[in-house]
Design a protein around this motif. Structure first.
Motif, PDB file in Angstrom:
ATOM      1  N   GLN A 195      13.171   9.227  -5.211  1.00 34.94           N
ATOM      2  CA  GLN A 195      13.476   8.097  -5.756  1.00 34.94           C
ATOM      3  C   GLN A 195      11.909   7.240  -6.059  1.00 34.94           C
ATOM      4  O   GLN A 195      10.953   7.794  -5.371  1.00 34.94           O
ATOM      5  N   ASP A 196      12.123   6.226  -6.384  1.00 35.13           N
ATOM      6  CA  ASP A 196      10.552   5.428  -6.874  1.00 35.13           C
ATOM      7  C   ASP A 196       9.838   5.411  -5.388  1.00 35.13           C
ATOM      8  O   ASP A 196      10.302   5.101  -4.465  1.00 35.13           O
ATOM      9  N   ASP A 197       8.426   5.335  -5.618  1.00 37.41           N
ATOM     10  CA  ASP A 197       7.672   5.013  -4.508  1.00 37.41           C
ATOM     11  C   ASP A 197       7.557   5.929  -3.368  1.00 37.41           C
ATOM     12  O   ASP A 197       6.958   5.405  -2.217  1.00 37.41           O
ATOM     13  N   VAL A 198       7.963   6.957  -3.300  1.00 41.43           N
ATOM     14  CA  VAL A 198       7.938   7.910  -2.441  1.00 41.43           C
ATOM     15  C   VAL A 198       6.642   8.591  -2.101  1.00 41.43           C
ATOM     16  O   VAL A 198       5.967   8.960  -3.247  1.00 41.43           O
ATOM     17  N   ILE A 199       6.212   8.835  -0.969  1.00 40.79           N
ATOM     18  CA  ILE A 199       5.017   9.647  -0.554  1.00 40.79           C
ATOM     19  C   ILE A 199       5.300  10.991   0.110  1.00 40.79           C
ATOM     20  O   ILE A 199       5.959  10.715   1.157  1.00 40.79           O
ATOM     21  N   ILE A 200       5.050  12.006  -0.284  1.00 39.95           N
ATOM     22  CA  ILE A 200       5.167  13.151   0.365  1.00 39.95           C
ATOM     23  C   ILE A 200       3.761  13.764   0.847  1.00 39.95           C
ATOM     24  O   ILE A 200       2.990  14.013  -0.061  1.00 39.95           O
TER      25      ILE A 200
END
Length: 275
Positions: free
Chosen positions: A235-240
């Protein structure tokens, strides 16, 4: 002394059946496809530095002619009917024209990716630097073009494009993946994004991230079942962060941060931090 290699040639020809040879002349020439889409990339990036719209329109007309031929070949190669391919030709012309008309929208999407790269990397001194130097920008440029064709039912040409980008950047993004605005892959080497991934807006990945599938089901004949959801949703604004693997049709919730070197096979709620 001249050698007789006829028996070798006959053995090689046995690999494929007559139906293959009947359609072999439809196989798209990969180098020509790559050269064409490098041309499209130059226009999207305005590497041509040509302010004359009439000149660029002539270039696009040439590219349209080439593109519809490659799409036509792609359709005919997979066509089950041994007809005159009039239907394939018309579809190819329509899709090629639609692709040319979609270029401004693809360019607008890419501008959001440029801004995301510039804003997401303190080492970047300008958006132009990200355009010229960042492998993630190169990979997403080709993928966004390939994705448009994939959505129109074209298969072989998009795969040629994204596999070329893969070989050039080390980033493997399937043309079927749906990717929102403002996408940024930092560093990029070893990133894998599968066919049925759905990625929201303003998502950031680091090197070595895999958005992949678990073991896939087989049909009664032992063949992989096609056309099912296999890959994650971000979903939006995820950081991996780097070297994390996320497998299967799981959802990583909005604004979640997933730390490095994680193995994830279940849903992650929104606003989570996985250390």
């Amino acid at each position: 002394m001249k050698q007789d290699f006829t028996p070798i040639a006959q053995q090689l020809q046995k690999t494929f059946n007559k139906a293959f040879y009947d359609r072999a002349h439809f196989i798209p020439i990969a180098k020509e496809v790559v050269d064409l889409f490098e041309g499209f990339r130059a226009l999207l990036s305005q590497y041509t530095l040509c302010p004359n719209a009439a000149v660029q329109a002539e270039i696009l007309q040439t590219y349209y002619t080439q593109l519809q031929e490659h799409i036509f070949r792609s359709f005919c190669l997979l066509c089950q009917e041994k007809a005159d391919c009039t239907h394939c030709r018309q579809k190819a012309q329509d899709i090629a024209a639609a692709f040319i008309r979609a270029l401004p929208d693809i360019q607008k999407l890419l501008m959001t990716d440029l801004r995301a790269a510039y804003q997401g990397d303190p080492a970047a001194v300008s958006e132009i630097e990200t355009l010229l130097c960042y492998p993630g920008i190169q990979a997403i440029t080709f993928q966004r073009m390939a994705h448009f064709l994939y959505q129109q039912g074209v298969r072989i040409v998009p795969r040629i494009i994204t596999e070329y980008a893969h070989s050039m950047t080390g980033i493997d993004i399937h043309p079927g993946a749906e990717i929102g605005r403002g996408f940024f892959i930092d560093h990029g080497t070893g990133v894998v994004i599968g066919e049925t991934c759905v990625i929201g807006e303003n998502v950031k990945l680091y090197q070595g991230v895999t958005l992949g599938a678990k073991s896939f089901p087989l049909d009664e004949n032992g063949h992989p079942v096609k056309g099912i959801k296999r890959h994650p949703n971000l979903q939006d604004d995820v950081i991996i962060y780097a070297e994390t693997t996320i497998l299967g049709p799981v959802t990583i919730g909005k604004a979640s941060i997933i730390g490095a070197n994680k193995w994830i096979t279940q849903d992650i709620p929104p606003f989570s931090k996985v250390h």
